[in-house]
Write a protein that holds these residues in place. Structure first.
Motif, PDB file in Angstrom:
ATOM      1  N   SER A  98      17.865  18.713  23.303  1.00 50.40           N
ATOM      2  CA  SER A  98      17.647  19.717  22.271  1.00 50.40           C
ATOM      3  C   SER A  98      18.077  21.089  22.780  1.00 50.40           C
ATOM      4  CB  SER A  98      16.163  19.763  21.875  1.00 50.40           C
ATOM      5  OG  SER A  98      15.371  20.036  23.002  1.00 50.40           O
ATOM      6  N   TYR A 133      14.773  15.543  27.883  1.00 51.27           N
ATOM      7  CA  TYR A 133      13.571  14.735  28.128  1.00 51.27           C
ATOM      8  C   TYR A 133      14.046  13.337  28.485  1.00 51.27           C
ATOM      9  CZ  TYR A 133      10.752  18.295  25.665  1.00 51.27           C
ATOM     10  OH  TYR A 133      10.130  19.450  25.279  1.00 51.27           O
ATOM     11  N   HIS A 168       2.388  23.044  18.341  1.00 49.69           N
ATOM     12  CA  HIS A 168       3.331  21.932  18.194  1.00 49.69           C
ATOM     13  C   HIS A 168       3.403  21.166  19.499  1.00 49.69           C
ATOM     14  CE1 HIS A 168       5.484  25.449  19.704  1.00 49.69           C
ATOM     15  NE2 HIS A 168       6.304  24.617  20.317  1.00 49.69           N
TER      16      HIS A 168
HETATM   17  C1  OGA Z   1       9.626  24.137  23.451  1.00 47.77           C
HETATM   18  C2  OGA Z   1       9.381  23.142  22.382  1.00 47.77           C
HETATM   19  C3  OGA Z   1      10.236  21.418  20.926  1.00 47.77           C
HETATM   20  C4  OGA Z   1      11.290  20.384  20.816  1.00 47.77           C
HETATM   21  O1  OGA Z   1      10.624  24.004  24.193  1.00 47.77           O
HETATM   22  O2  OGA Z   1       8.814  25.081  23.558  1.00 47.77           O
HETATM   23  O3  OGA Z   1       8.331  23.161  21.818  1.00 47.77           O
HETATM   24  O4  OGA Z   1      11.292  19.673  19.803  1.00 47.77           O
HETATM   25  N1  OGA Z   1      10.368  22.256  22.056  1.00 47.77           N
HETATM   26  O5  OGA Z   1      12.112  20.216  21.733  1.00 47.77           O
END
Ligand code: OGA
Ligand code: MN
Length: 203
Positions: free
Chosen positions: A189, A107, A178
């Protein structure tokens, strides 16, 4: 693992530090891999939905992803670790998990992933989601927290996790809404899913 399974049953999600189970060198190697993929422009804009439903909607998610294929020593170690987790989840929760998939995600500042669920009931594919983080010294003002919502009332926040290196979050893919709050710095991540897929029986 018993505590994680208790939390998964009771709340639908759990978190813990992988440093108890994985060497910090491995986390550093995975971090170096995703940084390289990111800086070389190899990560692809992520979409939502599968197959014909697949679309890229930048109002929903803005991360970039690269699937792990197990083609480096670090990824092989990681897959081995998750194979132990899979066996434990099946043993303790009788989940019948039979597949695993994982991707890196990056991101950039300004990127987010709005509230969503990773799998829809009835499809029986993604059963347990796992996310873990590769960022050093993440502060609250860096944004990018993972926010988890109550499985019975999606307006109610039930957890907020800063994406710090070593933190690992597991949750039930079909149950837990979420979101990833807007990141203020580059956020790396690994997102993984344990799946229960029908496997064709070989003749
Ligand atoms: C996903 C997601 C959460 C994160 O990739 O579906 O919800 O904290 N990632 O990166
Ligand atoms: Mn998700």
């Amino acid at each position: 693992m018993a505590q994680v399974c208790n939390d998964l049953t009771e709340y639908g999600w759990a978190n813990f530090s992988v440093f108890e189970y994985l060497p910090s060198e491995l986390i550093m190697e995975l971090k170096a891999e995703v940084e390289l993929l990111h800086h070389n422009g190899i990560m692809k804009e992520a979409g939502t939905g599968r197959g014909a439903d697949h679309s890229r909607d930048r109002s929903i998610r803005r991360d970039r992803i690269a699937w792990l294929k197990g083609d480096t020593a670090a990824q092989v170690s990681l897959f081995r670790f998750f194979e132990r987790v899979r066996v434990d989840l099946n043993r303790l929760l009788f989940l019948g998990l039979n597949r695993f998939e994982a991707h890196y995600a990056s991101y950039e500042p300004g990127d987010f992933y709005r509230q969503h669920i990773d799998s829809f009931k009835g499809r029986r594919s993604r059963i347990v989601s796992v996310v873990f983080y590769l960022n050093d010294q993440w502060q609250a003002q860096d944004g990018g927290a993972l926010r988890l919502y109550n499985r019975d009332s999606p307006d109610e926040i039930c957890g907020t996790v800063l994406p710090e290196a070593g933190k690992m979050v597991l949750f039930m893919s079909e149950e837990i809404p979420h979101e990833v709050l807007t990141a203020q710095r580059t956020r790396y991540s690994v997102a993984c899913w344990f799946r229960q897929d029908e496997v064709p029986i070989p003749l």
